[in-house]
Design a protein around this motif. Sequence first.
Motif, PDB file in Angstrom:
ATOM      1  N   THR A 277       4.867  -6.100  -9.785  1.00 23.72           N
ATOM      2  CA  THR A 277       4.162  -7.254  -9.707  1.00 23.72           C
ATOM      3  C   THR A 277       2.900  -6.991  -9.056  1.00 23.72           C
ATOM      4  N   GLU A 278       1.680  -8.085  -9.041  1.00 20.73           N
ATOM      5  CA  GLU A 278       0.737  -7.719  -8.512  1.00 20.73           C
ATOM      6  C   GLU A 278       0.377  -9.068  -7.604  1.00 20.73           C
ATOM      7  N   VAL A 279       0.418  -8.954  -6.360  1.00 15.70           N
ATOM      8  CA  VAL A 279       0.127 -10.041  -5.382  1.00 15.70           C
ATOM      9  C   VAL A 279      -1.082  -9.467  -4.818  1.00 15.70           C
ATOM     10  N   LYS A 280      -2.106 -10.573  -4.949  1.00 16.52           N
ATOM     11  CA  LYS A 280      -3.478  -9.943  -4.467  1.00 16.52           C
ATOM     12  C   LYS A 280      -3.512  -9.941  -2.946  1.00 16.52           C
ATOM     13  N   SER A 281      -4.237  -9.319  -2.344  1.00 16.98           N
ATOM     14  CA  SER A 281      -4.274  -8.985  -0.940  1.00 16.98           C
ATOM     15  C   SER A 281      -5.634  -8.292  -0.723  1.00 16.98           C
ATOM     16  N   TYR A 282      -6.297  -8.808   0.713  1.00 12.97           N
ATOM     17  CA  TYR A 282      -7.612  -8.538   0.927  1.00 12.97           C
ATOM     18  C   TYR A 282      -7.817  -7.945   2.029  1.00 12.97           C
TER      19      TYR A 282
ATOM     20  N   THR B 255       0.752  -1.186  -0.140  1.00 13.20           N
ATOM     21  CA  THR B 255      -0.128   0.106  -0.132  1.00 13.20           C
ATOM     22  C   THR B 255       1.061   1.342  -0.036  1.00 13.20           C
ATOM     23  N   GLY B 256       2.247   1.140   0.224  1.00 12.15           N
ATOM     24  CA  GLY B 256       3.042   2.155   0.297  1.00 12.15           C
ATOM     25  C   GLY B 256       2.986   3.253   1.713  1.00 12.15           C
ATOM     26  N   GLY B 257       2.300   2.639   2.600  1.00 16.97           N
ATOM     27  CA  GLY B 257       2.074   3.114   3.816  1.00 16.97           C
ATOM     28  C   GLY B 257       3.348   3.613   4.648  1.00 16.97           C
ATOM     29  N   SER B 258       4.249   2.878   4.788  1.00 26.47           N
ATOM     30  CA  SER B 258       5.693   3.104   5.311  1.00 26.47           C
ATOM     31  C   SER B 258       6.434   4.170   4.493  1.00 26.47           C
ATOM     32  N   VAL B 259       6.441   4.281   3.174  1.00 22.08           N
ATOM     33  CA  VAL B 259       7.104   5.202   2.405  1.00 22.08           C
ATOM     34  C   VAL B 259       6.543   6.488   2.560  1.00 22.08           C
TER      35      VAL B 259
ATOM     36  N   VAL C 125      10.512  -4.580  -4.519  1.00 18.77           N
ATOM     37  CA  VAL C 125       9.519  -5.243  -4.904  1.00 18.77           C
ATOM     38  C   VAL C 125       8.412  -4.443  -4.852  1.00 18.77           C
ATOM     39  N   ASP C 126       7.739  -3.904  -6.025  1.00 15.96           N
ATOM     40  CA  ASP C 126       6.519  -3.344  -5.962  1.00 15.96           C
ATOM     41  C   ASP C 126       5.380  -3.777  -6.257  1.00 15.96           C
ATOM     42  N   ARG C 127       4.522  -4.635  -4.847  1.00 16.53           N
ATOM     43  CA  ARG C 127       3.533  -5.601  -5.107  1.00 16.53           C
ATOM     44  C   ARG C 127       2.214  -4.739  -5.701  1.00 16.53           C
ATOM     45  N   SER C 128       2.224  -3.550  -5.593  1.00 15.20           N
ATOM     46  CA  SER C 128       0.886  -3.082  -6.332  1.00 15.20           C
ATOM     47  C   SER C 128       0.716  -2.957  -7.548  1.00 15.20           C
ATOM     48  N   ASN C 129       1.634  -3.499  -8.345  1.00 18.73           N
ATOM     49  CA  ASN C 129       1.734  -3.459  -9.791  1.00 18.73           C
ATOM     50  C   ASN C 129       1.759  -2.014 -10.388  1.00 18.73           C
ATOM     51  N   GLY C 130       2.617  -1.100  -9.852  1.00 18.23           N
ATOM     52  CA  GLY C 130       2.323   0.242 -10.240  1.00 18.23           C
ATOM     53  C   GLY C 130       1.355   0.941  -9.957  1.00 18.23           C
ATOM     54  N   ALA C 131       0.432   0.486  -9.154  1.00 21.07           N
ATOM     55  CA  ALA C 131      -0.833   1.296  -8.608  1.00 21.07           C
ATOM     56  C   ALA C 131      -0.733   2.461  -7.797  1.00 21.07           C
ATOM     57  N   ILE C 132       0.623   2.387  -7.027  1.00 22.27           N
ATOM     58  CA  ILE C 132       0.654   3.520  -6.196  1.00 22.27           C
ATOM     59  C   ILE C 132       1.414   4.863  -6.720  1.00 22.27           C
TER      60      ILE C 132
END
Length: 193
Positions: free
Chosen positions: A164-169, A120-124, A145-152
């Motif tokens: 990359t995109e790693v699904k989270s819920y 989510t980028g919270g720490s950044v 590693v950007d797990r948001s697939n570039g969405a942030i």
Amino acid sequence: MLNEKRVIEILEESKVLLKGHFLLTSGRHSNEYMQCAQILQYPEFTEELAKGLAEEFKEDKIDMVIGPAMGGVIIAYEMARQLKVKNLFAERENGKMVLRRGFTIPEGTRVLIAEDVITTGGSVVEVAEVVREQGGEVVGVAVLVDRSNGAINFGTKLRAALTTEVKSYEAQECPLCKEGKIDLVKPGSRKIK
């Protein structure tokens, strides 16, 4: 420049990707976890990835690199070493990211934030607030590693060794919780009940 195929080789060789039911730092749940700390066991991999990322920022006149403790400490150090600039880290105190240990950021300092992994980028975002409070200017974010697939969008240049995109819920929407078959684990700790 970093080659995605080579980055994936490094991630596989260092056993970064874990499968299961994980509680992420963001509070979200996922069936995959990128344990980027595994890469940091291997100085040659860390150097190779940081060198590739540093190339992306060599024209940005970086004065300092900062990373959030714990995940960003080593990668920030290696990025600073590659860029031949000062390095420091922010850490949590009473739940808030702060500078301790006598660290300061002089007014007008051009700062690169380095982190191991973002979801989510919270720490950044928290580290960026610390930089700005000190009078520094955030000129970029480098992540393994950007797990948001570039969405942030941090409002500044972002470069990742792997996007990359790693699904989270959200916890209440997690299908693994609903199934109840796999215990929830906070990486680096025991299962959570």
